[in-house]
Motif scaffolding. Structure first.
Motif, PDB file in Angstrom:
ATOM      1  N   GLU A  22       8.642   0.562  15.191  1.00 19.74           N
ATOM      2  CA  GLU A  22       9.976   0.133  14.787  1.00 19.74           C
ATOM      3  C   GLU A  22       9.955  -1.137  13.961  1.00 19.74           C
ATOM      4  N   ARG A  23      10.715  -1.108  12.878  1.00 23.33           N
ATOM      5  CA  ARG A  23      10.912  -2.279  12.010  1.00 23.33           C
ATOM      6  C   ARG A  23       9.597  -2.993  11.708  1.00 23.33           C
ATOM      7  N   ILE A  24       8.629  -2.215  11.272  1.00 21.99           N
ATOM      8  CA  ILE A  24       7.353  -2.817  10.873  1.00 21.99           C
ATOM      9  C   ILE A  24       7.403  -3.181   9.390  1.00 21.99           C
ATOM     10  N   LEU A  25       6.459  -3.997   8.967  1.00 20.33           N
ATOM     11  CA  LEU A  25       6.367  -4.389   7.560  1.00 20.33           C
ATOM     12  C   LEU A  25       6.123  -3.156   6.692  1.00 20.33           C
ATOM     13  N   GLY A  26       6.937  -2.995   5.652  1.00 20.76           N
ATOM     14  CA  GLY A  26       6.773  -1.857   4.753  1.00 20.76           C
ATOM     15  C   GLY A  26       7.193  -2.210   3.340  1.00 20.76           C
ATOM     16  N   GLY A  27       7.422  -1.186   2.531  1.00 24.56           N
ATOM     17  CA  GLY A  27       7.853  -1.390   1.146  1.00 24.56           C
ATOM     18  C   GLY A  27       6.729  -1.137   0.164  1.00 24.56           C
ATOM     19  N   ALA A  28       7.100  -0.550  -0.971  1.00 28.46           N
ATOM     20  CA  ALA A  28       6.101  -0.184  -1.982  1.00 28.46           C
ATOM     21  C   ALA A  28       5.353  -1.412  -2.482  1.00 28.46           C
ATOM     22  N   GLY A  29       6.087  -2.503  -2.709  1.00 32.13           N
ATOM     23  CA  GLY A  29       5.452  -3.729  -3.215  1.00 32.13           C
ATOM     24  C   GLY A  29       4.442  -4.272  -2.220  1.00 32.13           C
ATOM     25  N   THR A  30       4.782  -4.196  -0.958  1.00 33.92           N
ATOM     26  CA  THR A  30       3.883  -4.672   0.101  1.00 33.92           C
ATOM     27  C   THR A  30       2.561  -3.905   0.090  1.00 33.92           C
ATOM     28  N   TYR A  31       2.673  -2.571   0.150  1.00 32.03           N
ATOM     29  CA  TYR A  31       1.459  -1.758   0.182  1.00 32.03           C
ATOM     30  C   TYR A  31       0.614  -1.965  -1.070  1.00 32.03           C
ATOM     31  N   ALA A  32       1.292  -1.974  -2.222  1.00 34.11           N
ATOM     32  CA  ALA A  32       0.553  -2.087  -3.480  1.00 34.11           C
ATOM     33  C   ALA A  32      -0.152  -3.441  -3.573  1.00 34.11           C
ATOM     34  N   ALA A  33       0.559  -4.512  -3.203  1.00 32.17           N
ATOM     35  CA  ALA A  33      -0.041  -5.850  -3.327  1.00 32.17           C
ATOM     36  C   ALA A  33      -1.188  -6.019  -2.338  1.00 32.17           C
ATOM     37  N   LEU A  34      -1.006  -5.533  -1.112  1.00 30.62           N
ATOM     38  CA  LEU A  34      -2.098  -5.615  -0.134  1.00 30.62           C
ATOM     39  C   LEU A  34      -3.315  -4.850  -0.626  1.00 30.62           C
ATOM     40  N   SER A  35      -3.090  -3.651  -1.140  1.00 29.70           N
ATOM     41  CA  SER A  35      -4.198  -2.821  -1.612  1.00 29.70           C
ATOM     42  C   SER A  35      -4.924  -3.501  -2.771  1.00 29.70           C
ATOM     43  N   ALA A  36      -4.150  -4.026  -3.721  1.00 27.88           N
ATOM     44  CA  ALA A  36      -4.748  -4.688  -4.891  1.00 27.88           C
ATOM     45  C   ALA A  36      -5.527  -5.934  -4.478  1.00 27.88           C
ATOM     46  N   SER A  37      -5.122  -6.546  -3.368  1.00 27.87           N
ATOM     47  CA  SER A  37      -5.743  -7.819  -2.975  1.00 27.87           C
ATOM     48  C   SER A  37      -7.228  -7.654  -2.650  1.00 27.87           C
ATOM     49  N   TYR A  38      -7.671  -6.428  -2.411  1.00 24.10           N
ATOM     50  CA  TYR A  38      -9.094  -6.206  -2.099  1.00 24.10           C
ATOM     51  C   TYR A  38      -9.980  -6.249  -3.331  1.00 24.10           C
ATOM     52  N   PHE A  39      -9.350  -6.379  -4.511  1.00 22.67           N
ATOM     53  CA  PHE A  39     -10.152  -6.374  -5.727  1.00 22.67           C
ATOM     54  C   PHE A  39     -10.157  -7.735  -6.395  1.00 22.67           C
ATOM     55  N   GLY A  40      -9.740  -8.745  -5.636  1.00 22.73           N
ATOM     56  CA  GLY A  40      -9.821 -10.100  -6.165  1.00 22.73           C
ATOM     57  C   GLY A  40      -8.884 -10.350  -7.328  1.00 22.73           C
ATOM     58  N   ALA A  41      -7.953  -9.411  -7.562  1.00 20.51           N
ATOM     59  CA  ALA A  41      -6.958  -9.664  -8.605  1.00 20.51           C
ATOM     60  C   ALA A  41      -6.018 -10.746  -8.089  1.00 20.51           C
ATOM     61  N   LYS A  42      -5.571 -11.621  -8.996  1.00 21.23           N
ATOM     62  CA  LYS A  42      -4.551 -12.596  -8.607  1.00 21.23           C
ATOM     63  C   LYS A  42      -3.219 -11.853  -8.582  1.00 21.23           C
TER      64      LYS A  42
END
Lengths: 306, 306
Positions: A22-42
C-alpha cells in the motif's frame, strides 16, 4: 553525460496474488531515474509531489545520486496516486484508482541548470507537456526518448503526433504501436511509425521481450524467463531508464550501442519485477547487474556459420 | 542420418481474413516431413490417408525425397480433415471441423525398413500410438522428439505421462506447458516437466518465439517479425520438422547444436506462415534458407563485454 528524466513521482498501491503493497513509492520518473542511476549518468528529475510525500523517499532518490532540484513539492496538495490489481497470470491488470492530484496543473518547468542536459527521457505525460519540455531546453539534447500510452491516442491525438514528430526514440508497447499505426503486424506498424518522426522505435512486449526498429534494422531482446514475476509495475519505465542511462553513460549513438542499451534496459526491468515496487532497484550490486547481463548473453547466443 | 516422422497427412480447409483455401494438403506429418526434407535427412513417414487423397500430393511428397512406404492408403475411406478459421489478429483460431476418418483405427505400423531409424519425430497423436511406435523400433533412436496437445491432457492423462517418460525432447506450446505442469511461470513449468522424463523441453510461443530448456540451460529463439502472417497453420509442425531435420543431418546432440536446430526450425516456420498451407515449403532454395538464417542472426546478435 547528463540525463534529464521527466515523469511521475507518485504513490502506488499494488495488489497481486502474492499480497498487497500500500502507498509505496512509484511513478514512471522514479523507476526510470533509479534504473538510470546504475550507469553513473548524472540523472536529473523534473516532477511534482504533494506535502504527503515522505522524506524517506526523497532521501532514497538522493542516495542514488539523483538531482532533485526539479522536483517540486506542493505542501497543501496530495501526490499522484495509482492503484492496480494484477490477475493470476500477472500479465493483465485492472486499474482500480488514478488520482492525478498535483499533476492536475503540472507544467514541467525545467530548472536553468537542467537546460543543457544531453539526454532526455520524456516519461508518459500529456504530449503537450512533453513537447514543452523540449521547447524549454537551451539546446536540443543528443537523444530524446519518449514514452506514451493509448490514453493520449484516445484524448490528445493531434498533440501526440506533434510531439512524436520531435523525438528520436519512441518506446511504447505492442498494443499502443498497433493503435498508433492502425497496423496489426508489428513490422508494418514500425514502418508506419518511423515515418512520423522518430528515427528509432522500441516496441515493449512485456514478458515477450522488446523489439528495436530503425529504417534498416530490427533487433530483438527477449525478456529473461523468471521463476516468479512478483510485481510487474514499473518494468517498462525501468527498461526506459536503463536504456537511456546506458546510452548517456557511453555517449555512443551507433545502432550497435543502441542494441546494447536495449539489453541493459531489459536486464534492469528483469530485476524490478522480482519484488514489490522499487524494492529490487534500490541496492543492486555491479556483480548482480553483470550476472544478469551474462544471463541474457547465454539465453540468446548461438553460432551458425553461413 | 535417417529420420522417421509419424503424424497426420490430411486435408485442411483454412479460413483467414485474406481468403479461404479449401481441402488443401495439410497434417502435422506433412509439414514436418517437408520441413525436414530441406536438411537432406532421409525422411520416412508413417501415416494413413483415404482413397480421396490425390496422387498429386503423393507426388509432391515424393519430389521432396520423402519415403512413403509407411503411408497407408485405405481406398474405401476418407482422409483426416480439419477446418479452422483465423481471426483478424491471426493469433487466435476457431476449429470449425475435425473429421478423424482414417485415423479412427490408425495403428501406426512401422515398416521393417524403418525400424532402425536414428531420429524419430512423434507428431501429435494419441499418446498410446506414440508409445507403440517406440516399442516397434528395433533399437532406440538416438533422439526422440514428441509433440502433443492439451486434448490428450484432458482425455488420456496417464497414457500421456507414460509416453512422455520415454522421449528425449518434448515440444509443446506455452499453454500446454502450463497445463501439463500446473505452473504458470514457464521457468517453473520447465523444471517440473523435465522431471517427467524428457531431457529437453521446447516451449513454442508462436509469434513470440520458442524457449529451449535443459536442466542447466535456457535458450531463446525469437520468431522473425514478418510484414504479414498469411496462414499460421502448420508452423509448429514445420518448426519440429526443421528442428529434428537439422539434428539428424548434423548428427550432433550437443546443446550448442540443439540451439542451432531451434533456430533452423524457427527459420523454416517463418516461411510456412507466409503463404497458405504448404505452398511456401515446396520449393525453397538454399539461398532463401540461408538468407532467412542470416536474418535471425542479425535480429538477435549483440555484443556486450563483461
Amino acid at each position: 553525460m547528463s540525463l534529464l528524466v521527466v515523469g511521475t513521482v507518485a504513490f502506488d498501491t499494488v495488489r497481486t496474488p502474492f499480497g498487497v503493497a500500500e502507498r509505496i513509492l512509484g511513478g514512471a520518473g522514479t523507476y526510470a531515474a533509479l534504473s538510470a542511476s546504475y550507469f553513473g549518468a548524472k540523472s536529473r528529475i523534473v516532477s511534482v509531489v504533494g506535502g504527503d510525500f515522505p522524506q524517506e523517499h526523497i532521501d532514497l532518490l538522493k542516495s542514488r545520486d539523483i538531482n532533485l532540484e526539479g522536483l517540486e513539492i506542493i505542501k497543501g496538495e496530495k501526490s499522484f496516486f495509482w492503484e492496480g490489481e494484477y490477475h493470476n497470470d500477472m500479465n493483465t491488470r485492472t486499474t482500480l484508482a488514478t488520482e492525478v492530484n498535483v499533476f492536475e496543473n503540472f507544467k514541467a518547468s525545467i530548472p536553468d541548470s537542467y537546460k543543457e542536459s544531453e539526454y532526455l527521457l520524456l516519461g508518459n505525460l500529456h504530449p503537450s507537456i512533453q513537447n514543452s519540455v523540449l521547447e524549454q531546453m537551451n539546446k536540443r539534447p543528443k537523444l530524446v526518448v519518449m514514452d506514451t500510452m493509448n490514453f493520449w491516442m484516445d484524448t490528445a491525438w493531434d498533440e501526440l503526433l506533434a510531439t512524436i514528430k520531435n523525438v528520436d526514440v519512441l518506446a511504447i508497447n505492442d498494443e499502443e504501436a498497433r493503435q498508433l499505426s492502425g497496423e496489426y503486424s508489428l513490422k508494418k506498424a514500425a514502418k508506419s511509425i518511423l515515418t512520423m518522426g522518430p528515427k528509432l522505435l522500441i516496441i515493449k512486449k512485456g514478458e515477450h521481450g522488446a523489439l528495436l526498429f530503425s529504417d534498416d534494422d530490427i533487433f530483438f531482446a527477449p525478456a529473461l524467463p523468471l521463476e516468479e514475476v512478483f510485481d510487474p509495475t514499473g518494468a517498462g519505465d525501468t527498461f526506459a531508464g536503463g536504456f537511456i542511462g546506458y546510452i548517456s553513460k557511453t555517449d555512443d549513438l551507433s545502432f550497435e550501442n543502441i542494441k546494447r542499451a536495449v539489453i541493459y534496459g531489459s536486464a534492469m526491468a528483469s530485476f524490478t519485477v522480482e519484488k514489490f515496487g522499487t524494492d529490487r532497484l534500490i541496492d543492486l550490486s555491479d556483480k548482480e547487474v553483470s550476472e544478469r547481463l551474462q544471463e541474457f548473453l547465454t539465453l540468446t547466443k548461438f553460432d551458425i556459420q553461413l
